[in-house]
Design a protein around this motif. Structure first.
Motif, PDB file in Angstrom:
ATOM      1  N   ASP A   1      42.466  -1.373-100.868  1.00  0.00           N
ATOM      2  CA  ASP A   1      42.948  -2.323-101.871  1.00  0.00           C
ATOM      3  C   ASP A   1      42.898  -3.739-101.314  1.00  0.00           C
ATOM      4  O   ASP A   1      43.279  -3.976-100.166  1.00  0.00           O
ATOM      5  CB  ASP A   1      44.390  -1.993-102.274  1.00  0.00           C
ATOM      6  N   VAL A   2      42.421  -4.677-102.135  1.00  0.00           N
ATOM      7  CA  VAL A   2      42.418  -6.088-101.754  1.00  0.00           C
ATOM      8  C   VAL A   2      43.089  -6.884-102.855  1.00  0.00           C
ATOM      9  O   VAL A   2      43.125  -6.462-104.018  1.00  0.00           O
ATOM     10  CB  VAL A   2      40.991  -6.615-101.501  1.00  0.00           C
ATOM     11  N   GLU A   3      43.617  -8.030-102.481  1.00  0.00           N
ATOM     12  CA  GLU A   3      44.307  -8.873-103.454  1.00  0.00           C
ATOM     13  C   GLU A   3      43.498 -10.142-103.691  1.00  0.00           C
ATOM     14  O   GLU A   3      43.107 -10.823-102.741  1.00  0.00           O
ATOM     15  CB  GLU A   3      45.708  -9.222-102.962  1.00  0.00           C
ATOM     16  N   VAL A   4      43.261 -10.455-104.955  1.00  0.00           N
ATOM     17  CA  VAL A   4      42.546 -11.670-105.341  1.00  0.00           C
ATOM     18  C   VAL A   4      43.326 -12.330-106.469  1.00  0.00           C
ATOM     19  O   VAL A   4      43.561 -11.720-107.518  1.00  0.00           O
ATOM     20  CB  VAL A   4      41.105 -11.358-105.808  1.00  0.00           C
ATOM     21  N   ASP A   5      43.751 -13.564-106.241  1.00  0.00           N
ATOM     22  CA  ASP A   5      44.496 -14.326-107.245  1.00  0.00           C
ATOM     23  C   ASP A   5      45.712 -13.550-107.766  1.00  0.00           C
ATOM     24  O   ASP A   5      46.008 -13.535-108.972  1.00  0.00           O
ATOM     25  CB  ASP A   5      43.585 -14.711-108.421  1.00  0.00           C
ATOM     26  N   GLY A   6      46.415 -12.902-106.850  1.00  0.00           N
ATOM     27  CA  GLY A   6      47.629 -12.202-107.214  1.00  0.00           C
ATOM     28  C   GLY A   6      47.428 -10.830-107.824  1.00  0.00           C
ATOM     29  O   GLY A   6      48.404 -10.150-108.155  1.00  0.00           O
ATOM     30  N   GLU A   7      46.173 -10.393-107.985  1.00  0.00           N
ATOM     31  CA  GLU A   7      45.891  -9.085-108.564  1.00  0.00           C
ATOM     32  C   GLU A   7      45.280  -8.174-107.505  1.00  0.00           C
ATOM     33  O   GLU A   7      44.503  -8.619-106.660  1.00  0.00           O
ATOM     34  CB  GLU A   7      44.943  -9.205-109.754  1.00  0.00           C
ATOM     35  N   THR A   8      45.629  -6.902-107.572  1.00  0.00           N
ATOM     36  CA  THR A   8      45.091  -5.916-106.625  1.00  0.00           C
ATOM     37  C   THR A   8      43.828  -5.292-107.203  1.00  0.00           C
ATOM     38  O   THR A   8      43.798  -4.880-108.367  1.00  0.00           O
ATOM     39  CB  THR A   8      46.128  -4.830-106.329  1.00  0.00           C
ATOM     40  N   PHE A   9      42.794  -5.239-106.363  1.00  0.00           N
ATOM     41  CA  PHE A   9      41.508  -4.682-106.779  1.00  0.00           C
ATOM     42  C   PHE A   9      41.150  -3.582-105.781  1.00  0.00           C
ATOM     43  O   PHE A   9      41.112  -3.832-104.577  1.00  0.00           O
ATOM     44  CB  PHE A   9      40.432  -5.774-106.778  1.00  0.00           C
ATOM     45  N   ARG A  10      40.926  -2.381-106.273  1.00  0.00           N
ATOM     46  CA  ARG A  10      40.618  -1.251-105.385  1.00  0.00           C
ATOM     47  C   ARG A  10      39.104  -1.136-105.165  1.00  0.00           C
ATOM     48  O   ARG A  10      38.335  -1.019-106.125  1.00  0.00           O
ATOM     49  CB  ARG A  10      41.165   0.057-105.938  1.00  0.00           C
ATOM     50  N   ILE A  11      38.706  -1.159-103.904  1.00  0.00           N
ATOM     51  CA  ILE A  11      37.309  -0.961-103.521  1.00  0.00           C
ATOM     52  C   ILE A  11      37.162   0.476-103.044  1.00  0.00           C
ATOM     53  O   ILE A  11      37.821   0.896-102.086  1.00  0.00           O
ATOM     54  CB  ILE A  11      36.893  -1.920-102.386  1.00  0.00           C
TER      55      ILE A  11
ATOM     56  N   THR B   1      57.190 -17.876-100.896  1.00  0.00           N
ATOM     57  CA  THR B   1      57.081 -17.510-102.303  1.00  0.00           C
ATOM     58  C   THR B   1      55.750 -16.790-102.519  1.00  0.00           C
ATOM     59  O   THR B   1      54.881 -16.786-101.650  1.00  0.00           O
ATOM     60  CB  THR B   1      57.128 -18.757-103.196  1.00  0.00           C
ATOM     61  N   ASP B   2      55.597 -16.182-103.698  1.00  0.00           N
ATOM     62  CA  ASP B   2      54.332 -15.516-104.009  1.00  0.00           C
ATOM     63  C   ASP B   2      53.172 -16.504-103.934  1.00  0.00           C
ATOM     64  O   ASP B   2      52.089 -16.180-103.434  1.00  0.00           O
ATOM     65  CB  ASP B   2      54.391 -14.893-105.402  1.00  0.00           C
ATOM     66  N   ALA B   3      53.392 -17.721-104.448  1.00  0.00           N
ATOM     67  CA  ALA B   3      52.328 -18.727-104.435  1.00  0.00           C
ATOM     68  C   ALA B   3      51.983 -19.150-103.011  1.00  0.00           C
ATOM     69  O   ALA B   3      50.802 -19.323-102.667  1.00  0.00           O
ATOM     70  CB  ALA B   3      52.754 -19.943-105.259  1.00  0.00           C
ATOM     71  N   GLU B   4      52.999 -19.307-102.169  1.00  0.00           N
ATOM     72  CA  GLU B   4      52.753 -19.701-100.782  1.00  0.00           C
ATOM     73  C   GLU B   4      51.985 -18.612-100.033  1.00  0.00           C
ATOM     74  O   GLU B   4      51.048 -18.905 -99.287  1.00  0.00           O
ATOM     75  CB  GLU B   4      54.079 -19.991-100.080  1.00  0.00           C
ATOM     76  N   LEU B   5      52.372 -17.369-100.255  1.00  0.00           N
ATOM     77  CA  LEU B   5      51.670 -16.272 -99.589  1.00  0.00           C
ATOM     78  C   LEU B   5      50.244 -16.169-100.106  1.00  0.00           C
ATOM     79  O   LEU B   5      49.315 -15.912 -99.333  1.00  0.00           O
ATOM     80  CB  LEU B   5      52.409 -14.956 -99.822  1.00  0.00           C
ATOM     81  N   ARG B   6      50.047 -16.379-101.393  1.00  0.00           N
ATOM     82  CA  ARG B   6      48.705 -16.308-101.962  1.00  0.00           C
ATOM     83  C   ARG B   6      47.805 -17.365-101.331  1.00  0.00           C
ATOM     84  O   ARG B   6      46.636 -17.099-101.019  1.00  0.00           O
ATOM     85  CB  ARG B   6      48.767 -16.481-103.480  1.00  0.00           C
ATOM     86  N   ASP B   7      48.338 -18.559-101.118  1.00  0.00           N
ATOM     87  CA  ASP B   7      47.549 -19.603-100.459  1.00  0.00           C
ATOM     88  C   ASP B   7      47.163 -19.185 -99.039  1.00  0.00           C
ATOM     89  O   ASP B   7      46.042 -19.448 -98.581  1.00  0.00           O
ATOM     90  CB  ASP B   7      48.343 -20.911-100.408  1.00  0.00           C
ATOM     91  N   VAL B   8      48.099 -18.546 -98.345  1.00  0.00           N
ATOM     92  CA  VAL B   8      47.832 -18.077 -96.985  1.00  0.00           C
ATOM     93  C   VAL B   8      46.726 -17.030 -96.983  1.00  0.00           C
ATOM     94  O   VAL B   8      45.794 -17.088 -96.179  1.00  0.00           O
ATOM     95  CB  VAL B   8      49.119 -17.506 -96.346  1.00  0.00           C
ATOM     96  N   VAL B   9      46.836 -16.077 -97.909  1.00  0.00           N
ATOM     97  CA  VAL B   9      45.834 -15.005 -97.993  1.00  0.00           C
ATOM     98  C   VAL B   9      44.475 -15.577 -98.357  1.00  0.00           C
ATOM     99  O   VAL B   9      43.444 -15.222 -97.759  1.00  0.00           O
ATOM    100  CB  VAL B   9      46.278 -13.939 -99.020  1.00  0.00           C
ATOM    101  N   ASN B  10      44.429 -16.471 -99.327  1.00  0.00           N
ATOM    102  CA  ASN B  10      43.157 -17.056 -99.755  1.00  0.00           C
ATOM    103  C   ASN B  10      42.487 -17.843 -98.634  1.00  0.00           C
ATOM    104  O   ASN B  10      41.255 -17.942 -98.588  1.00  0.00           O
ATOM    105  CB  ASN B  10      43.367 -17.950-100.976  1.00  0.00           C
TER     106      ASN B  10
END
Length: 500
Positions: free
Chosen positions: A118-128, A335-344
């Motif tokens: 599973d990977v996360e893109v823009d807050g959504e989980t996408f299963r590969i 926050t979710d937004a802060e973590l998303r920026d880190v992941v991106n």
């Protein structure tokens, strides 16, 4: 050679992209897959070789047990089933850097199969979905000398180094990735990034893309809609950075859309990613499995992992990536937004290591996602390849907190560290960047600032203390940005406050 492209947004509006990603992971075993030669990177050409990895007549391979263990752990971490019995096969094809003229690999009986990540893109989980993870050996390396591009076309001659021949590889192959739509490039990048982080956490590879420890073959095809059959694919070979994985998917979607819009057919072929221009160029016609004439490797016995051993290896697996992210978010207070920026930004591991060196999560996030991210973007490289280590970032923050430097001076320290001038403390000393906190020097500069700005001084005397910022700026200018701002403010208010 320039090719016609369709605007990316137009391309994904008209066509449904489908991807397949084949990631080769070079294992960090001490010896090669089928012989005892060293796998050390950077050795003199053709020194880590023997009759086995050179394919000399009569040389017999033996399997590296550590490589088998690493393959099983990778398969388990990818939620794969581990085969109770599997074997090696010969993949027959000629390349100058393949000394045996065949590669020992696995064909229809891989060691691991049917998994997912599973990977996360823009807050959504996408299963590969993972089709297979199989073992094989790497090839040697060709260096083309004398041309302008470093490729064989136009070169005067080529050199072969067989040090890499026989190094253990795990090839991880996805099933067709459908439903990605316009996010296909970002999903491809996120998958390779998540896979790289997982491989590093397992400790089975350095996973350094710039050194070829981990590289990706990117397959892309287009079809009119999800209801149609898969289109003809191209395979962009040996893509060795996350930025390039994303770029190659985006480029091929735009290029193939132009070909199809023109009424032409996409050719099944390998293509090469050109880092300097951001395009793919034709390689060779893509073979099918039948072209390789696979047959069971006669010199190696089948592998039958004991079930108890597999379960013991399962117990050694690291924390799953998604679970790790949730834990770190809680520990860091993001926050979710802060973590998303880190992941991106692919900065999760870097921030984690920086925090482990004594830096606060907020400060680590600030440096990696601002100053360092900007420099990486300007250099066209990944954050992890910028040359700044987490320890150095933590040291810089500690210098700021100690009052030795301020944020503005810290940017110069970063420049010095990236330029190879030493540790942050050494850069501060060599460049004379320490903040001026001597009361005498600061008092003299404050007096000069008051004299330079009488109107501002009058405002402060009248009680408008916020005007002190202008005088602080004057002092900073006098002292090259190296003044202790807090002390300067204190001196100004002491000199101009009531009763002064």
């Amino acid at each position: 050679m320039s090719e016609t492209l369709v605007d990316y947004d137009t391309a994904v509006a008209q066509w449904d992209p489908v991807m397949g990603l084949e990631v080769h992971v070079e294992l960090n075993t001490a010896s090669k897959m089928f012989c005892g030669c060293s796998t050390a990177f950077g050795a003199a050409p053709n020194t880590n070789v023997c009759p086995v990895c050179l394919g000399l007549p009569g040389a017999m391979p033996t399997v590296n047990a550590k490589a088998i263990e690493s393959a099983i752990r990778i398969g388990l971490a990818l939620n794969c089933s581990i085969a109770p019995w599997c074997r090696f096969a010969r993949k027959n094809y000629f390349y100058p850097d393949m000394p045996k003229n065949y590669q020992i690999s696995q064909y229809d009986e891989p060691i691991a199969h049917d998994g997912w990540l599973d990977v996360e893109v823009d807050g959504e989980t996408f299963r590969i979905e993972i089709e297979r993870a199989h073992m094989e050996e790497d090839t040697g390396k060709s260096t083309h000398v004398g041309g302008a591009t470093g490729r064989i076309h136009g070169a005067d001659y080529s050199l072969l180094d067989f040090n890499r021949a026989g190094v253990p590889l795990i090839e991880i192959v996805t099933r067709p990735i459908v439903g990605a739509g316009e996010r296909a490039p970002q999903i491809a990048r996120a998958y390779v990034a998540a896979l790289r982080d997982l491989i590093k956490a397992l400790g089975v590879s350095e996973a350094r893309m710039e050194q070829g420890n981990l590289r990706c073959d990117v397959n892309v095809s287009l079809r009119p809609s999800p209801e149609h059959e898969l289109g003809t694919r191209t395979e962009t070979k040996n893509v060795n950075s996350l930025r390039s994985v994303e770029g190659s998917v985006r480029y091929e979607i735009s290029r193939q859309a132009a070909v199809l819009d023109d009424g032409q057919a996409v050719h099944q072929e390998t293509r090469m990613w050109q880092e300097s221009t951001g395009i793919t160029t034709p390689g060779r016609s893509k073979e099918t499995a039948e072209d390789y004439r696979y047959f069971p490797e006669p010199d190696l016995v089948p592998i039958a992992p004991d079930a108890d051993w597999v379960e013991r290896l399962r117990a050694t697996l690291p924390e799953p990536p998604a679970q790790r992210l949730r834990r770190l978010q809680k520990e860091w207070g993001f926050t979710d937004a802060e973590l998303r920026d880190v992941v991106n930004a692919e900065a999760t591991g870097l921030i984690e290591e920086t925090v482990a060196e004594g830096c606060s999560p907020a400060a680590a996030r600030k440096w990696w996602l601002t100053e360092l991210a900007r420099r990486a973007n300007e250099a066209g490289t990944e954050l992890s390849e910028l040359g700044m280590r987490p320890k150095a970032v933590a040291d810089i923050q500690q210098l700021v907190e100690a009052g030795t430097i301020n944020d503005k001076l810290a940017r110069q320290v970063i420049d010095g560290v990236l330029a190879g001038e030493g540790t942050p403390a050494e850069v501060v000393a060599a460049r004379g960047l320490a903040v001026v906190s001597d009361d005498g020097a600061l008092s003299h500069a404050v007096d000069a600032a008051i004299g330079n700005n009488p109107a501002v001084a009058d405002k402060i005397r009248a009680g408008r203390v916020q005007a002190a910022g202008a005088l602080i700026g004057d002092v900073m200018k006098q002292l090259g940005g190296k003044a202790d701002a807090a002390k300067v403010r204190e001196l100004i208010l002491t000199k101009l406050g009531p009763g002064a």
